[in-house]
Design an enzyme around this catalytic site. Structure first.
Site, PDB file in Angstrom:
ATOM      1  N   CYS A  45       0.801  -1.209   0.151  1.00  0.00           N
ATOM      2  CA  CYS A  45      -0.089  -0.087   0.106  1.00  0.00           C
ATOM      3  C   CYS A  45       0.659   1.238   0.070  1.00  0.00           C
ATOM      4  O   CYS A  45       0.429   2.232  -0.640  1.00  0.00           O
ATOM      5  CB  CYS A  45      -0.617  -0.005   1.212  1.00  0.00           C
ATOM      6  SG  CYS A  45      -2.051  -1.432   1.290  1.00  0.00           S
TER       7      CYS A  45
HETATM    8  C1  BEZ Z   1       0.549  -4.554   1.713  1.00  0.00           C
HETATM    9  O1  BEZ Z   1       0.144  -3.536   1.626  1.00  0.00           O
HETATM   10  O2  BEZ Z   1       1.753  -4.806   1.738  1.00  0.00           O
HETATM   11  C2  BEZ Z   1      -0.430  -5.876   2.286  1.00  0.00           C
HETATM   12  C3  BEZ Z   1      -1.575  -5.352   2.959  1.00  0.00           C
HETATM   13  C4  BEZ Z   1      -2.317  -6.461   3.317  1.00  0.00           C
HETATM   14  C5  BEZ Z   1      -1.854  -7.617   3.140  1.00  0.00           C
HETATM   15  C6  BEZ Z   1      -0.694  -8.139   2.548  1.00  0.00           C
HETATM   16  C7  BEZ Z   1      -0.049  -7.096   1.988  1.00  0.00           C
END
Ligand code: BEZ
Length: 210
Positions: A45
């Site tokens: 994210c």
């Molecule tokens: C991420 O943004 O890295 C992420 C968020 C939730 C689950 C897996 C990855």
């Protein structure tokens, strides 16, 4: 119920990092990209929001406003924004909706309980100036989206609206395009006086109109 192409994007009120908004008023005749991310302070994210901020001029050139969402609070979004700027090299320059009570996430069906019953999936809604949904996309939490592709789709949609052409597989700006099937040859001759390459009656290829 799922939101489908051509539906009016549901309106809502929400708190954001840029203050409270009513969605349709905030858009006010612009296109919008409304996208959810699973969680603040997560790695994928962080890269997505930084890259979207870097594309601000590209979205603006197309008359598109971007707005993010997760089920975190606005306070968390603000704290995380510092990390995004520090690690991605660009400050977040669009509002992030705080949706801890899931009002907007539920309205847009952004929580898919069989994938995860607490976090939003990576949803994207491209919404046009008339508040109609023009693209929906859902990615899993572990896969970062391709925001260049979102720009490419917006270019394609805006070309179709303005110039009556569709875009073929893997089309990129400047490539040849296709006259939409709904246009008769007589109508096409008005719009494309230099003619077209008629590979089949339904496959009429022209240079991309400017
Ligand atoms: C991420 O943004 O890295 C992420 C968020 C939730 C689950 C897996 C990855």
């Amino acid at each position: 119920m799922a939101i489908r192409l051509g539906d009016t994007a549901p309106d809502f009120s929400a708190d954001t990092t840029e203050g409270p908004i009513r969605f349709h008023d905030w858009k006010q005749g612009s296109w919008a990209v409304l996208f959810s991310h699973p969680k603040d302070f997560t790695p994928v994210c962080t890269t997505e929001l930084g890259y979207t901020a870097k594309l601000a001029d590209e979205f603006a050139a197309r008359g598109v406003k971007t707005i993010g969402l997760s089920v975190d609070s606005v306070e968390d979004h603000h704290a995380w924004a510092d990390d995004i700027e520090a690690t991605q090299g660009t400050a977040v320059n669009f509002p992030m909706i705080g949706d801890p009570d899931r009002t907007v996430a539920d309205l847009y069906d952004m929580i898919h309980p069989n994938a995860d019953d607490t976090m939003t999936v990576r949803s994207v809604f491209v919404i046009d100036a008339n508040d109609k949904v023009r693209l929906t996309l859902t990615y899993p939490a572990s896969t970062g989206r391709n925001f260049d592709e979102i720009l490419r789709v917006i270019d394609s949609l805006q070309l179709t609206d303005g110039k009556k052409v569709a875009t073929p597989v893997n089309w990129q700006q400047g490539d040849d395009v296709i006259i939409v099937p709904s246009l008769s040859n007589e109508e096409a001759a008005e719009l494309f006086p230099d003619g077209w390459d008629e590979q089949r009656p339904y496959l009429r290829v022209v240079s991309q109109p400017s």
